[in-house]
Design an enzyme around this catalytic site. Sequence first.
Site, short mmCIF file in Angstrom:
data_model
loop_
_atom_site.label_atom_id
_atom_site.label_comp_id
_atom_site.label_asym_id
_atom_site.label_seq_id
_atom_site.Cartn_x
_atom_site.Cartn_y
_atom_site.Cartn_z
N LYS A 31 8.19 21.42 -13.38
CA LYS A 31 7.54 21.28 -12.07
C LYS A 31 6.05 21.57 -12.21
CE LYS A 31 7.76 24.34 -8.53
NZ LYS A 31 6.46 24.41 -7.84
N ASP A 58 5.21 18.95 -7.28
CA ASP A 58 5.47 19.72 -6.06
C ASP A 58 4.18 19.85 -5.26
OD1 ASP A 58 6.73 21.33 -4.20
OD2 ASP A 58 6.62 23.14 -5.42
N LYS A 60 3.87 19.24 -1.97
CA LYS A 60 4.13 19.66 -0.58
C LYS A 60 3.19 18.94 0.39
CE LYS A 60 6.07 24.21 -1.63
NZ LYS A 60 5.88 24.34 -3.09
N ASP A 63 0.41 15.55 6.05
CA ASP A 63 -0.82 14.96 6.61
C ASP A 63 -0.40 13.78 7.49
OD1 ASP A 63 -3.55 14.11 6.95
OD2 ASP A 63 -4.04 14.98 5.01
N THR A 114 10.72 29.66 0.47
CA THR A 114 11.61 30.77 0.07
C THR A 114 10.89 32.12 0.15
OG1 THR A 114 11.05 30.09 -2.18
CG2 THR A 114 13.22 29.52 -1.40
N ARG A 207 8.89 32.43 -12.60
CA ARG A 207 8.57 33.68 -13.29
C ARG A 207 9.74 34.34 -14.01
NH1 ARG A 207 5.27 35.40 -8.05
NH2 ARG A 207 6.90 34.00 -7.24
#
Length: 234
Positions: A31, A58, A60, A63, A114, A207
């Site tokens: 990603k 990704d 996101k 608009d 999340t 992570r």
Amino acid sequence: MSGIILALDYASASRALELVDLLAGRVNFYKVGLELFAREGPTVVHHLRKREKQVFLDLKLHDIPRTVAGAVAAASEMGARLLTVHAAGGAGMMEAAAEAAGEGTRLLGVTMLTSLGTSSLPRGAHGVRMTPEDHVLQLAAGASAAGLDGVVASPLEAEALRCRFGDGLLLVTPGIRLPRQSLHDQRRVATPRRAREAGADYLVIGRAVTGAPDPHAALDAVERDLASGERDSC
Ligand code: C5P
């Protein structure tokens, strides 16, 4: 590892590609998010494609329909296999995105981040808050009706989404942590096994692996966690 997407949240392509090369032969889906894309742009996507990796871009997007459609077309041409738009962007925006996506790109609607918990949801007419699950289901219904291929949600809503929408909607879940790992800025999290059991198609892991001193050992731990998981039925 099938069904695993590693999040390359790095500030440079060289640092990101170092990890990709370290994990060569083990992880094939990566990603690229806002941090890396804002620094390196399409170049990093080209480097990943040259290494025959699948790319989840990704971005996101959120608009007006025409602007989003243009960005979706560009991301498709870049070779993005998965691409995100915000499900809160409305039917017109999502329909324009779906129309602009090329053959090889599957569009995902981002539902509720999340990193957000229940307290971030507004109160309704009677002072009662919507639950994250209801909010996510509502946004997912809009994404599905607009012709998107799937949604991004936390593992905690995956089971409800799978039961409501069946196998027709691709479910991608970030917010993955191994037992006893730090949550960092995330709120709605689960283990790889729980996310898989709940019906997620792809787990996005950042992570838990990229922040580990030994990413191979961290992936071993993810594999062990997944090993005993089975998918629940509705
Ligand atoms: O490091 P960690 O596993 O928390 O990273 C999660 C990744 O998933 C980040 O790259 C973040 O941008 C992304 N993401 C998320 N929540 C969403 C959508 C994407 O955490 N709803």
